[in-house]
Design a protein around this motif. Structure first.
Motif, PDB file in Angstrom:
ATOM      1  N   GLN A   3       0.808  -1.224   0.000  1.00 23.09           N
ATOM      2  CA  GLN A   3       0.000   0.000   0.000  1.00 23.09           C
ATOM      3  C   GLN A   3       0.841   1.274   0.000  1.00 23.09           C
ATOM      4  O   GLN A   3       0.494   2.252  -0.660  1.00 23.09           O
ATOM      5  N   VAL A   4       1.935   1.286   0.732  1.00 19.25           N
ATOM      6  CA  VAL A   4       2.788   2.472   0.782  1.00 19.25           C
ATOM      7  C   VAL A   4       3.360   2.738  -0.607  1.00 19.25           C
ATOM      8  O   VAL A   4       3.332   3.878  -1.100  1.00 19.25           O
ATOM      9  N   GLN A   9       3.440   5.566  -5.894  1.00 18.06           N
ATOM     10  CA  GLN A   9       3.377   5.452  -7.351  1.00 18.06           C
ATOM     11  C   GLN A   9       2.158   6.168  -7.938  1.00 18.06           C
ATOM     12  O   GLN A   9       2.236   6.736  -9.021  1.00 18.06           O
ATOM     13  N   ARG A  10       1.062   6.171  -7.193  1.00 19.07           N
ATOM     14  CA  ARG A  10      -0.127   6.886  -7.676  1.00 19.07           C
ATOM     15  C   ARG A  10       0.173   8.366  -7.844  1.00 19.07           C
ATOM     16  O   ARG A  10      -0.281   9.002  -8.787  1.00 19.07           O
ATOM     17  N   PHE A  18       9.269  11.577  -1.489  1.00 23.06           N
ATOM     18  CA  PHE A  18       8.160  11.068  -0.681  1.00 23.06           C
ATOM     19  C   PHE A  18       8.599  10.896   0.774  1.00 23.06           C
ATOM     20  O   PHE A  18       7.877  11.265   1.697  1.00 23.06           O
ATOM     21  N   ALA A  19       9.794  10.365   0.969  1.00 20.74           N
ATOM     22  CA  ALA A  19      10.323  10.197   2.327  1.00 20.74           C
ATOM     23  C   ALA A  19      10.434  11.558   3.019  1.00 20.74           C
ATOM     24  O   ALA A  19      10.064  11.691   4.196  1.00 20.74           O
ATOM     25  N   PHE A  57      -2.824  15.218  -0.050  1.00 18.41           N
ATOM     26  CA  PHE A  57      -1.472  15.070  -0.587  1.00 18.41           C
ATOM     27  C   PHE A  57      -0.970  16.401  -1.139  1.00 18.41           C
ATOM     28  O   PHE A  57       0.175  16.801  -0.899  1.00 18.41           O
ATOM     29  N   ALA A  58      -1.822  17.120  -1.861  1.00 16.58           N
ATOM     30  CA  ALA A  58      -1.431  18.412  -2.422  1.00 16.58           C
ATOM     31  C   ALA A  58      -1.079  19.393  -1.312  1.00 16.58           C
ATOM     32  O   ALA A  58      -0.103  20.143  -1.421  1.00 16.58           O
ATOM     33  N   GLN A  59      -1.850  19.381  -0.236  1.00 20.26           N
ATOM     34  CA  GLN A  59      -1.544  20.279   0.876  1.00 20.26           C
ATOM     35  C   GLN A  59      -0.238  19.893   1.551  1.00 20.26           C
ATOM     36  O   GLN A  59       0.544  20.752   1.947  1.00 20.26           O
TER      37      GLN A  59
END
Length: 144
Positions: A3-4, A9-10, A18-19, A57-59
């Motif tokens: 899931q992570v 990837q999405r 991302f980290a 995610f955008a925020q």
């Protein structure tokens, strides 16, 4: 698929970036993606939120460093924001939500703004409409 890794990837984001957004090392992220161990605590909750919401995610991407932390003085037990008391829990919660969401866009509330929200309007607060009124009032004060 893990899931992570699926979340990363999405959003088409590389591991190092991302980290950094999650506030963990690349090695930790690799461990989560490989299944050697799983995220817990705040990291797990954050992944759940951004996994469920493109807006979240955008925020998150807007905050690249700790210097951009947002803090709103509030007391959920006393139902106060910046020392201003609220009559009902629902108006308190709506106001916290409205102010916090707009602080992501650079909005800095004043005590006067919070007092406007705390007034008894005899109807539920519409956060978007209330903030538009506060901003309009500020423009009138500044220009008039």
């Amino acid at each position: 698929m893990n899931q992570v890794k699926a979340i990363r990837q999405r959003y088409q984001i590389k591991r190092p970036e991302f980290a950094a957004l999650l506030g963990v090392s690349v090695r930790t992220l690799e461990g989560w993606e490989s299944g050697r161990f799983t995220p817990s605590g705040a990291a797990k909750k954050l992944l759940q939120v951004i996994g469920a919401s493109h807006e979240a995610f955008a925020q998150l991407q807007r905050f690249k460093g700790e210097e951009q932390m947002i803090e709103l003085e509030r007391d959920p037990e006393a139902l106060t924001i910046m020392g201003v008391p609220f009559a009902t829990k629902s108006n308190y919660e709506a106001t916290v939500s409205a102010i916090a969401n707009n602080m992501f866009e650079g909005y800095q509330p004043t005590v006067e703004d919070v007092q406007y929200f705390a007034e008894d309007h005899k109807q539920p607060i519409n956060p978007t409409e209330a903030l538009a009124r506060v901003r309009q009032a500020k423009r009138v004060k500044t220009n008039g």
